[in-house]
Design an enzyme around this catalytic site. Structure first.
Site, PDB file in Angstrom:
ATOM      1  N   GLN A  83      26.154 -11.688  66.509  1.00  0.00           N
ATOM      2  CA  GLN A  83      26.538 -12.728  65.572  1.00  0.00           C
ATOM      3  C   GLN A  83      27.129 -13.966  66.254  1.00  0.00           C
ATOM      4  O   GLN A  83      27.469 -14.935  65.583  1.00  0.00           O
ATOM      5  CB  GLN A  83      27.546 -12.170  64.560  1.00  0.00           C
ATOM      6  CG  GLN A  83      26.967 -11.081  63.683  1.00  0.00           C
ATOM      7  CD  GLN A  83      27.994 -10.449  62.765  1.00  0.00           C
ATOM      8  OE1 GLN A  83      29.106 -10.947  62.589  1.00  0.00           O
ATOM      9  NE2 GLN A  83      27.635  -9.318  62.168  1.00  0.00           N
ATOM     10  N   HIS A 145      31.737 -11.208  63.553  1.00  0.00           N
ATOM     11  CA  HIS A 145      32.714 -11.732  62.599  1.00  0.00           C
ATOM     12  C   HIS A 145      33.502 -12.922  63.143  1.00  0.00           C
ATOM     13  O   HIS A 145      34.698 -12.850  63.391  1.00  0.00           O
ATOM     14  CB  HIS A 145      33.665 -10.619  62.133  1.00  0.00           C
ATOM     15  CG  HIS A 145      33.040  -9.658  61.184  1.00  0.00           C
ATOM     16  ND1 HIS A 145      33.776  -8.907  60.301  1.00  0.00           N
ATOM     17  CD2 HIS A 145      31.736  -9.330  60.969  1.00  0.00           C
ATOM     18  CE1 HIS A 145      32.953  -8.146  59.575  1.00  0.00           C
ATOM     19  NE2 HIS A 145      31.705  -8.387  59.973  1.00  0.00           N
ATOM     20  N   TYR A 249      44.408 -13.995  50.418  1.00  0.00           N
ATOM     21  CA  TYR A 249      43.234 -13.566  49.664  1.00  0.00           C
ATOM     22  C   TYR A 249      42.905 -12.081  49.845  1.00  0.00           C
ATOM     23  O   TYR A 249      41.823 -11.630  49.459  1.00  0.00           O
ATOM     24  CB  TYR A 249      42.053 -14.482  49.985  1.00  0.00           C
ATOM     25  CG  TYR A 249      42.312 -15.840  49.367  1.00  0.00           C
ATOM     26  CD1 TYR A 249      41.842 -16.162  48.102  1.00  0.00           C
ATOM     27  CD2 TYR A 249      43.143 -16.770  49.997  1.00  0.00           C
ATOM     28  CE1 TYR A 249      42.145 -17.368  47.493  1.00  0.00           C
ATOM     29  CE2 TYR A 249      43.458 -17.983  49.396  1.00  0.00           C
ATOM     30  CZ  TYR A 249      42.960 -18.269  48.142  1.00  0.00           C
ATOM     31  OH  TYR A 249      43.277 -19.461  47.529  1.00  0.00           O
ATOM     32  N   TYR A 260      31.450   0.935  55.765  1.00  0.00           N
ATOM     33  CA  TYR A 260      30.037   1.263  55.893  1.00  0.00           C
ATOM     34  C   TYR A 260      29.809   2.776  55.933  1.00  0.00           C
ATOM     35  O   TYR A 260      28.724   3.258  55.612  1.00  0.00           O
ATOM     36  CB  TYR A 260      29.450   0.597  57.134  1.00  0.00           C
ATOM     37  CG  TYR A 260      29.448  -0.913  57.035  1.00  0.00           C
ATOM     38  CD1 TYR A 260      28.650  -1.561  56.109  1.00  0.00           C
ATOM     39  CD2 TYR A 260      30.258  -1.686  57.855  1.00  0.00           C
ATOM     40  CE1 TYR A 260      28.642  -2.945  55.991  1.00  0.00           C
ATOM     41  CE2 TYR A 260      30.266  -3.071  57.752  1.00  0.00           C
ATOM     42  CZ  TYR A 260      29.460  -3.687  56.821  1.00  0.00           C
ATOM     43  OH  TYR A 260      29.469  -5.047  56.708  1.00  0.00           O
TER      44      TYR A 260
END
Length: 367
Positions: A83, A145, A249, A260
């Site tokens: 990523q 991430h 949040y 997962y």
């Protein structure tokens, strides 16, 4: 990185499709504007109807109004793995005078890497005066991430989303750690004195909000004067949030998703003192890229949210009435492509990037 290369890409593929919103049938046309893009990650509009396209592998392209595509040299070296890579770009509000752009990217090694922001001058097809203006701290291991999305605030400060590093999810609640946060900085990389924690000893002063997992969509909604952001959940629990300065949040204290493995991450879907999402998606659509619709092409969806979906292989249209979501539609399913980014130009024409080693830039207009 060598001399810039240039080629001409012709729009060869056009098709029409329809969707129905609020009982009205709307026919739209899709047109391929560029193809053979190597894992394109973001698109940004420039003056003179040009478009900047970043490729995760570390290439930056410029598409002219006549569909000529040029490679830009001088891009910083990126940590390109999984990523990690080159992420988002911003064009300075005063670009006509200072030729400045900003780039977010993963820098470092497998053992120590982080999300960075650099500024540079774009002269012809070359970046000059490149300098790193901000780096997420501390470094982390592993290529996942990063967040990496950039957005302008009305006062020309910059917002950066940061991911939790996957293996470091508890750090999203760490007040001194910049993983799993939204960061706000000035254009020179300094920290604004009116950040919510600028004068706090307990918090890192760059933090604007905390408790995020991996936000890959953020924009400022000028119609409603607020920040809109979405983030990836784990197995389910993707979220759209309205971001307010200093608010928490929830991740990983509260989540609508599971690990997962199927294990529970938290017993809480909501938690006192933490913000609930506007909407959440289970199963996950893997949201990437976000735009608030404004323009003349599709007045029927004015103020709605456009969300790219990687796992969903669609453009998700979130239709609102005031602050209530009244309908969701799946667009571009006919492409069967992972949608990486979405933007709306000043005329209300929608542009999306498809993900992959042969990605495309697609233009969506009224038929």
């Amino acid at each position: 990185m060598g001399e810039p290369e240039s080629s001409s890409i012709n729009a060869q593929s056009r098709s029409t499709s329809q969707f129905v919103v609020n009982g009205q049938s709307i026919t739209y046309q899709t047109e391929v504007m560029a193809e053979s893009l190597n894992f394109p990650w973001s698109l940004t509009f420039m003056p003179n109807n040009e478009i900047l396209i970043s490729e995760k592998s570390g290439q930056l392209k410029r598409l002219s109004s006549d569909n000529k595509i040029d490679s830009i040299s001088g891009v910083p070296s990126v940590f390109f793995k999984s990523q990690g890579g080159l992420f988002d770009t911003l064009v300075d509000p005063d670009f006509a005078n200072n030729q400045t752009i900003y780039l977010s990217y993963a820098g470092g090694t497998m053992e120590a890497n982080a999300t960075h922001i650099a500024s540079a001058k774009l002269v012809d097809n070359q970046l000059t005066e490149l300098k790193t203006i901000f780096q997420v701290t501390p470094d982390k291991k592993g290529p996942v991430h990063y967040g990496g999305k950039l957005a302008w605030m009305p006062d020309n400060t910059i917002l950066l989303t940061t991911g939790d590093g996957f293996d470091y999810r508890e750090k999203a609640q760490d007040k001194q750690n910049l993983l799993g946060k939204i960061i706000r900085i000035n254009r020179d990389g300094s920290i604004p004195s009116d950040n919510p924690y600028a004068s706090s000893q307990a918090y890192h002063p760059a933090i604007y909000s905390l408790g995020h997992r991996n936000p890959q969509g953020i924009t400022y909604d000028n119609q409603n004067n607020r920040i809109v952001m979405h983030e990836h959940g784990p197995a389910g629990g993707d979220e759209i949030n309205y971001i307010e300065a200093g608010k928490n949040y929830g991740w990983p204290v509260a989540s609508h998703g599971k690990d997962y493995s199927g294990a529970s991450i938290s017993p809480f879907k909501t938690y006192q003192g933490m913000q609930d999402p506007l909407i959440h998606w289970t199963p996950s659509i893997a949201p990437s890229g976000l735009a608030v619709y404004a323009g003349e092409q599709f007045p029927e969806i004015q103020g709605s949210y456009l969300v790219g979906a990687l796992a969903g292989k669609e453009l998700r249209l979130v239709v609102k009435n005031d602050n209530q979501v009244v309908e969701q539609l799946s667009l571009l399913k006919e492409l069967d492509q992972r949608i990486r980014d979405v933007r709306v130009d000043s005329k209300g024409i929608i542009y999306v990037l498809t993900d992959g080693e042969s990605g495309q830039l697609i233009r969506i207009s009224r038929n």
